[in-house]
Design a protein around this motif. Structure first.
Motif, PDB file in Angstrom:
ATOM      1  N   ILE A 158      -8.848  15.051 -12.089  1.00 54.64           N
ATOM      2  CA  ILE A 158      -7.661  16.033 -12.593  1.00 54.64           C
ATOM      3  C   ILE A 158      -7.925  16.168 -14.314  1.00 54.64           C
ATOM      4  CG2 ILE A 158      -5.288  16.210 -13.274  1.00 54.64           C
ATOM      5  CD1 ILE A 158      -4.728  14.533 -10.604  1.00 54.64           C
ATOM      6  N   ALA A 159      -8.254  15.103 -15.015  1.00 54.71           N
ATOM      7  CA  ALA A 159      -8.355  15.484 -16.356  1.00 54.71           C
ATOM      8  C   ALA A 159      -9.531  16.203 -16.577  1.00 54.71           C
ATOM      9  CB  ALA A 159      -8.704  14.236 -17.028  1.00 54.71           C
ATOM     10  N   PHE A 206       1.078   6.362  -7.048  1.00 56.88           N
ATOM     11  CA  PHE A 206      -0.084   7.030  -7.246  1.00 56.88           C
ATOM     12  C   PHE A 206       0.059   8.551  -7.212  1.00 56.88           C
ATOM     13  CE2 PHE A 206      -3.361   3.402  -6.196  1.00 56.88           C
ATOM     14  CZ  PHE A 206      -2.924   2.646  -7.669  1.00 56.88           C
ATOM     15  N   HIS A 244      -7.632   5.911  -6.748  1.00 53.46           N
ATOM     16  CA  HIS A 244      -6.810   6.794  -7.749  1.00 53.46           C
ATOM     17  C   HIS A 244      -7.182   7.016  -9.017  1.00 53.46           C
ATOM     18  CE1 HIS A 244      -3.119   7.622  -9.482  1.00 53.46           C
ATOM     19  NE2 HIS A 244      -3.126   6.758 -10.305  1.00 53.46           N
ATOM     20  N   LEU A 249      -9.321   9.978  -8.839  1.00 52.37           N
ATOM     21  CA  LEU A 249      -8.658  11.239  -8.693  1.00 52.37           C
ATOM     22  C   LEU A 249      -8.169  11.642 -10.020  1.00 52.37           C
ATOM     23  CD1 LEU A 249      -6.717  10.537  -5.561  1.00 52.37           C
ATOM     24  CD2 LEU A 249      -8.249  12.532  -6.081  1.00 52.37           C
ATOM     25  N   ARG A 250      -7.737  10.647 -10.867  1.00 53.43           N
ATOM     26  CA  ARG A 250      -7.237  10.967 -12.282  1.00 53.43           C
ATOM     27  C   ARG A 250      -8.217  11.298 -13.210  1.00 53.43           C
ATOM     28  NH1 ARG A 250      -2.391   8.288 -14.241  1.00 53.43           N
ATOM     29  NH2 ARG A 250      -3.033   9.452 -16.126  1.00 53.43           N
ATOM     30  N   ARG A 307     -11.200  18.650 -14.598  1.00 51.81           N
ATOM     31  CA  ARG A 307     -10.869  19.954 -14.106  1.00 51.81           C
ATOM     32  C   ARG A 307     -10.212  20.641 -15.185  1.00 51.81           C
ATOM     33  NH1 ARG A 307     -10.220  18.108  -8.816  1.00 51.81           N
ATOM     34  NH2 ARG A 307      -8.054  17.965  -9.096  1.00 51.81           N
ATOM     35  N   MET A 341       2.212   1.772  -3.499  1.00 55.72           N
ATOM     36  CA  MET A 341       1.154   2.190  -4.176  1.00 55.72           C
ATOM     37  C   MET A 341       0.918   3.519  -4.312  1.00 55.72           C
ATOM     38  SD  MET A 341      -2.235  -0.043  -4.353  1.00 55.72           S
ATOM     39  CE  MET A 341      -2.727  -0.771  -5.789  1.00 55.72           C
ATOM     40  N   ARG A 385      -8.105   1.313  -3.396  1.00 51.39           N
ATOM     41  CA  ARG A 385      -7.138   2.388  -3.289  1.00 51.39           C
ATOM     42  C   ARG A 385      -6.994   2.486  -5.032  1.00 51.39           C
ATOM     43  NH1 ARG A 385      -5.772   6.206  -4.004  1.00 51.39           N
ATOM     44  NH2 ARG A 385      -3.762   7.208  -3.095  1.00 51.39           N
ATOM     45  N   ARG A 386      -6.746   1.407  -5.876  1.00 56.63           N
ATOM     46  CA  ARG A 386      -6.836   1.702  -7.222  1.00 56.63           C
ATOM     47  C   ARG A 386      -8.112   2.513  -7.632  1.00 56.63           C
ATOM     48  NH1 ARG A 386      -5.575  -3.953  -7.639  1.00 56.63           N
ATOM     49  NH2 ARG A 386      -3.296  -3.871  -7.375  1.00 56.63           N
ATOM     50  N   GLN A 412      -9.835  19.904 -18.679  1.00 58.86           N
ATOM     51  CA  GLN A 412     -10.639  20.216 -19.603  1.00 58.86           C
ATOM     52  C   GLN A 412     -11.921  21.306 -19.299  1.00 58.86           C
ATOM     53  OE1 GLN A 412     -13.221  16.847 -21.004  1.00 58.86           O
ATOM     54  NE2 GLN A 412     -12.167  17.174 -23.227  1.00 58.86           N
ATOM     55  N   ARG A 440     -11.464  23.747 -17.432  1.00 58.48           N
ATOM     56  CA  ARG A 440     -10.766  25.171 -17.510  1.00 58.48           C
ATOM     57  C   ARG A 440     -10.182  25.633 -19.131  1.00 58.48           C
ATOM     58  NH1 ARG A 440      -4.653  25.911 -15.368  1.00 58.48           N
ATOM     59  NH2 ARG A 440      -4.535  28.151 -15.809  1.00 58.48           N
ATOM     60  N   GLU A 484      -1.686  18.331 -17.568  1.00 53.96           N
ATOM     61  CA  GLU A 484      -2.985  19.132 -17.754  1.00 53.96           C
ATOM     62  C   GLU A 484      -2.622  20.579 -17.893  1.00 53.96           C
ATOM     63  OE1 GLU A 484      -6.128  18.294 -18.468  1.00 53.96           O
ATOM     64  OE2 GLU A 484      -5.581  16.424 -18.421  1.00 53.96           O
ATOM     65  N   LEU A 528       0.877  -1.252  -0.018  1.00 54.28           N
ATOM     66  CA  LEU A 528       0.073   0.149  -0.072  1.00 54.28           C
ATOM     67  C   LEU A 528       0.874   1.227   0.097  1.00 54.28           C
ATOM     68  CD1 LEU A 528      -2.928  -1.047   2.153  1.00 54.28           C
ATOM     69  CD2 LEU A 528      -3.081  -0.063   0.209  1.00 54.28           C
ATOM     70  N   ARG A 555      -8.560  -3.989  -0.102  1.00 50.90           N
ATOM     71  CA  ARG A 555      -7.815  -2.700   0.113  1.00 50.90           C
ATOM     72  C   ARG A 555      -7.171  -2.197  -0.877  1.00 50.90           C
ATOM     73  NH1 ARG A 555      -4.896  -2.233   5.980  1.00 50.90           N
ATOM     74  NH2 ARG A 555      -4.617  -0.206   5.088  1.00 50.90           N
ATOM     75  N   LEU A 556      -6.534  -2.966  -1.741  1.00 51.73           N
ATOM     76  CA  LEU A 556      -5.687  -2.508  -2.816  1.00 51.73           C
ATOM     77  C   LEU A 556      -6.406  -2.142  -3.855  1.00 51.73           C
ATOM     78  CD1 LEU A 556      -3.081  -5.610  -2.837  1.00 51.73           C
ATOM     79  CD2 LEU A 556      -2.773  -3.244  -2.429  1.00 51.73           C
TER      80      LEU A 556
END
Lengths: 169, 146
Positions: free
Chosen positions: B57-58, A58, B50, B53-54, B60, A54, B46-47, B62, B64, A69, A51, B42-43
């Protein structure tokens, strides 16, 4: 003997038996239980490590994505600035050109840029990128023709207008 | 008093019966939520976080870029709107008050919605029609843009 007392005794005996059975079972499988406990600890450590790794990966990926971006937005801003410059140059160099025509060219370029960046269809995006490049090329050619020595100065950016009317692909 | 005892008892029975009816559903929903939560390790969770989140970000980035483009287009169309407003002022006497008011509202709306093509069409209309023709032309224009 009254009934409730009997029930109480029965329950107490049952609990006692269960406790004894459980203790005996634990004693008999002590080695296995220790091994399991150890394996669980190792697995927990491994999971924690994975973790953590990872998390680091990440975080890096997110940082890279943010930078990417930012870079894309910078490029986009440059394209927008180039469209504004194009309009200003057209109005400056083509004195007889009506302003609404320059505004129309700006709008056309902005629409192409929008489709080149934001169209959900990747093929359309690619096609519009190429059309946007061609439009900007036509504008540059028109402006270059103006500054060429000996050439007859034109009143309007003909190549650009022809491109917008889909005469040139 | 038997009446009040009855009402008290019925209150208890009714509440218990409601609880008995809904408790399995609530417990079932809780069990399902817990199962769905534990279905992924849990892994995996978390993936998924993530990936979310990615995507954010993309999106946000676009959004903008879209805002920047819109600002540029608005700036451009505002220049055209100023020109068309000027034309409208000079042509106001040739139009009915209703047409003039409608054209003015149309210009403002075109800036907000970045409707360049129709605003340009109105500009061409004012530019290419003489004093007698402009009012019917505006009427036809608004009939088509309805």
């Amino acid at each position: 003997m009254p009934l409730p007392e009997n029930i109480a005794r029965f329950v107490a005996r049952l609990i006692n038996t269960m406790k004894t059975e459980s203790a005996d079972w634990q004693l008999a499988h002590q080695a296995d239980l220790d091994k399991l406990r150890e394996e669980k600890l190792v697995a927990e450590q491994e999971l924690k490590q994975r973790l953590e790794l990872m998390e680091i990966r990440f975080k890096e990926e997110c940082k890279r994505a943010r930078l990417e971006e930012e870079r894309q937005t910078e490029n986009f801003t440059e394209f927008l600035a180039s469209i504004d410059d194009m309009k200003a140059n057209m109005l400056e160099y083509y004195g007889a050109m009506p302003k609404p025509m320059a505004l129309m060219i700006h709008h056309h370029a902005a629409e192409l840029l929008k489709d080149a960046w934001h169209n959900p269809d990747a093929r359309e995006r690619l096609r519009n990128q190429s059309r946007f490049t061609s439009l900007m090329l036509a504008v540059t050619e028109d402006l270059t023709d103006l500054s060429r020595d000996g050439a007859q100065p034109k009143a309007l950016p003909e190549k650009t207008i022809a491109f917008m009317q889909n005469k040139i692909e | 008093m038997p009446q009040s005892l009855f009402s008290e008892l019925s209150l208890i029975y009714v509440s218990f019966s409601v609880l008995a009816l809904y408790a399995p559903a609530v417990l079932g929903a809780l069990a399902l939520a817990f199962f769905l939560y534990r279905r992924h390790s849990r892994l995996e969770r978390r993936r998924q976080k993530h990936a979310r989140l990615r995507r954010d970000i993309a999106q946000r980035g676009q959004a903008r870029r879209k805002r920047l483009l819109l600002a540029s287009q608005r700036g451009n169309i505002r220049e055209l709107a100023r020109l068309v407003h000027g034309q409208l002022k000079t042509r106001q006497r040739e139009l009915t008050p209703y047409q003039a008011q409608r054209a003015s509202a149309f210009i403002e709306r075109a800036v907000v919605t970045v409707d360049f093509d129709r605003l340009y069409a109105l500009h061409v209309l004012f530019d290419s029609n003489d004093a007698q023709q402009v009012s019917p032309a505006v009427e036809t224009f608004f009939e088509h843009t309805r």
